[in-house]
Design an enzyme around this catalytic site. Structure first.
Site, short mmCIF file in Angstrom:
data_model
loop_
_atom_site.label_atom_id
_atom_site.label_comp_id
_atom_site.label_asym_id
_atom_site.label_seq_id
_atom_site.Cartn_x
_atom_site.Cartn_y
_atom_site.Cartn_z
CB ILE A 228 -0.96 -0.02 1.21
CG1 ILE A 228 -1.96 -1.18 1.06
CG2 ILE A 228 -1.69 1.31 1.35
CD1 ILE A 228 -2.84 -1.43 2.28
CG ASN A 353 -9.79 -10.34 12.61
OD1 ASN A 353 -10.72 -11.15 12.58
ND2 ASN A 353 -8.88 -10.26 11.66
CE1 TYR A 359 -2.21 -4.50 11.59
CE2 TYR A 359 -4.55 -5.06 11.52
CZ TYR A 359 -3.42 -4.50 10.92
OH TYR A 359 -3.53 -3.94 9.67
P1 NAI Z 1 3.25 -4.63 3.85
O1 NAI Z 1 3.73 -5.57 4.88
O2 NAI Z 1 3.21 -5.12 2.42
O3 NAI Z 1 4.16 -3.30 3.85
C1 NAI Z 1 4.45 -2.64 5.06
C2 NAI Z 1 5.75 -1.86 4.87
O4 NAI Z 1 6.04 -1.21 6.12
C3 NAI Z 1 6.93 -2.74 4.52
O5 NAI Z 1 7.65 -2.21 3.42
C4 NAI Z 1 7.77 -2.73 5.79
O6 NAI Z 1 9.17 -2.89 5.57
C5 NAI Z 1 7.44 -1.36 6.36
N1 NAI Z 1 7.75 -1.30 7.78
C6 NAI Z 1 7.45 -2.21 8.74
N2 NAI Z 1 7.98 -1.84 9.92
C7 NAI Z 1 8.62 -0.66 9.72
C8 NAI Z 1 9.37 0.19 10.55
N3 NAI Z 1 9.59 -0.10 11.83
N4 NAI Z 1 9.92 1.30 10.00
C9 NAI Z 1 9.71 1.61 8.71
N5 NAI Z 1 9.02 0.81 7.86
C10 NAI Z 1 8.48 -0.31 8.36
O7 NAI Z 1 1.84 -4.12 4.34
P2 NAI Z 1 0.59 -3.52 3.54
O8 NAI Z 1 -0.36 -4.62 3.29
O9 NAI Z 1 1.05 -2.69 2.41
O10 NAI Z 1 -0.06 -2.59 4.67
C11 NAI Z 1 0.24 -1.21 4.80
C12 NAI Z 1 -0.56 -0.66 5.96
O11 NAI Z 1 -1.95 -0.91 5.76
C13 NAI Z 1 -0.21 -1.26 7.31
O12 NAI Z 1 -0.29 -0.26 8.31
C14 NAI Z 1 -1.30 -2.30 7.51
O13 NAI Z 1 -1.52 -2.57 8.87
C15 NAI Z 1 -2.49 -1.57 6.89
N6 NAI Z 1 -3.56 -2.47 6.47
C16 NAI Z 1 -3.40 -3.36 5.45
C17 NAI Z 1 -4.46 -4.17 5.05
C18 NAI Z 1 -4.35 -5.15 3.91
O14 NAI Z 1 -5.36 -5.80 3.59
N7 NAI Z 1 -3.22 -5.28 3.24
C19 NAI Z 1 -5.74 -4.12 5.76
C20 NAI Z 1 -5.80 -3.15 6.81
C21 NAI Z 1 -4.75 -2.36 7.13
#
Ligand code: NAI
Length: 454
Positions: A228, A353, A359
């Protein structure tokens, strides 16, 4: 991961079979593209109750590429189907005028084109008038129910407002392909303190160029190396922003590649570091306009089996670091007046959930942050604070979910499909727009009206 069911139902035999079996019929959603950036067709303006809203000029000038059919005009619904309907119900004050909502939409709803939009406008429920409050709250149930039954990729949302001009950016978003996966939402738009006055201070002013609203602005996106966050960075860059892409040092080559592709800057930094705020401020001596807190992690386990080692990192990445860096960048003046903070919640933080107490606590914390800080940040710093709450979005994170749960996540929403990262990005871009100064303290779900937390 490809949604094979969605592809199958896009074929003639697939449509026939799934209809016969009574299975979900996801429509192929129309999203923004450079070739087709707007919805095209008729925008029908309807009214219920006696409205004081001066809406017509905003709908006409909003550059939506829609032919406005003004309130009171006759439309031949056999041949002139609208692609969008705006029903002004701000003047609904009693049960009789609520019936005008039914009377206005009942004859029209069948004819709204696929991937069309219905936007109902309401007023804030009045604490001093329980009849008005009851029927204005009634609009919420109406909108959420219509969203569940309308189908064919059409969306229905409720906007509570007092000043139509302050809501222009919101109309541009909701009445466009950019809001393809946003349905069943209730959004409050303030008066922006008077749009003209705001424009002078840079707090609420409309962007000079609606095609590139973020031109000349700097946006920092955490977790931008993939998923995202990468889509948010790309969408803000499309809208003209200079993007600073932040991710953990371990993201290395992916982060550099994203930043290079978007003509931005990579910032390798663990957002949980104590000095993260200071290091961001040092990297942005000219200041920052848009701060997107997207980085997030999960460490799922039921509470009975969850050791502190799985609890703490989730709260630290998803909530504590968001609080710390926001405070540092606001109080240190790095976030300039007219700035925007967009944080990332989740429907898990709204509905809860199983297996995600950590989370969900972190993501519900984002909702609390936005509601509390939004009004204060606007009055003290001229900065808005909002959150997106994604539902099931097709990313590497959800591709790893077991098949049965993944299929349930995809289908258990009004659009019967998962969202794409770009859907969250478009919603973020709307919050980030200089024209969205009257949108503050809002949490908008990007979930296709998921049954979770509905
Ligand atoms: P993802 O796991 O693909 O990407 C997350 C990114 O955040 C990664 O590049 C990771 O390296 C980075 N990251 C993690 N810890 C970090 C830190 N300490 N410092 C800097 N960067 C860090 O996750 P996704 O699916 O793209 O999700 C993005 C956001 O959307 C998250 O906050 C997630 O909780 C939220 N979200 C996602 C959903 C989904 O269906 N994919 C649903 C609801 C919320």
């Amino acid at each position: 991961m490809a949604d094979r069911y969605l592809s199958f139902t896009g074929t003639a035999p697939g449509r026939l079979l799934t209809r016969r079996l009574g299975l979900p019929q996801p429509a192929r959603l129309r999203r923004w593209s450079a070739e087709q950036p707007t919805l095209q067709g008729r925008l029908l303006h309807l009214t219920a109750g006696k409205s004081d809203l001066d809406l017509a000029p905003v709908l006409a000038l909003a550059g939506l590429d829609l032919d406005l059919v003004p309130a009171g005009s006759a439309l031949d619904l056999g041949t002139e189907n609208p692609v969008a309907v705006v029903l002004d119900a701000t003047g609904v004050r009693d049960v009789d005028s609520l019936a005008e909502v039914h009377a206005a939409l009942h004859p029209v709803v069948r004819s709204v084109a696929g991937s069309g939009r219905i936007v109902v406008l309401g007023s804030l429920p009045d604490p001093a008038d329980h009849h008005q409050a009851a029927v204005q709250q009634g609009l919420e149930g109406f909108v959420r129910s219509l969203g569940k039954e309308i189908g064919r990729g059409r969306t229905v949302n409720l906007v509570r407002l007092t000043d139509a001009r302050a809501a222009e950016s919101t109309f541009r978003f909701l009445l466009s392909p950019r809001s393809a996966y946003v349905s069943g939402q209730v959004i409050e738009v303030g008066d922006g303190g008077g749009t003209d006055a705001g424009a002078g201070t840079g707090v609420v002013g409309a962007p000079v160029d609606w095609g590139r609203p973020l031109a000349g602005r700097t946006a920092l996106i955490t977790g931008a190396a993939r998923g995202i966050g990468e889509a948010v960075a790309a969408t803000l860059a499309r809208d003209g922003a200079r993007v600073v892409c932040l991710d953990v040092p371990g993201a290395g080559a992916d982060l550099d590649a994203v930043a290079a592709r978007l003509g931005g800057v990579a910032l390798a930094l663990d957002i949980t570091a104590d000095d993260a705020g200071a290091r961001i401020a040092a990297a942005l001596p000219e200041g920052l306009d848009v701060l997107v807190h997207n980085a997030g992690i999960t460490r799922d386990r039921r509470l009975v089996n969850m050791p502190a080692e799985r609890w703490s990192p989730v709260l630290d990445v998803n909530l504590a670091s968001v609080l710390r860096t926001t405070d540092a960048l606001l109080s240190g003046g790095t976030l300039r007046p007219g700035g925007r903070v967009v944080a990332t919640a989740s429907i898990a933080g709204i509905a809860g959930n199983a297996g995600q107490t950590n989370y969900a606590a972190s993501k519900a914390g984002i909702v609390g942050l936005v509601r509390s800080l939004g009004p204060r940040a606007l009055s003290e710093y001229g900065v808005t604070v909002n959150a997106v709450a994604p539902g099931f979005i097709e990313t590497r994170m959800t591709a790893a979910v077991p098949l049965f749960i993944r299929e349930a996540g995809r289908r258990m929403n009004s659009l019967s499909q998962g969202g794409l990262p770009v859907d969250v990005a478009e919603t973020t871009a709307w919050f980030a727009s200089p024209g969205s100064g009257a949108v503050n303290g809002q949490v908008v779900r990007v979930c296709g009206q998921s049954l979770l937390g509905a």
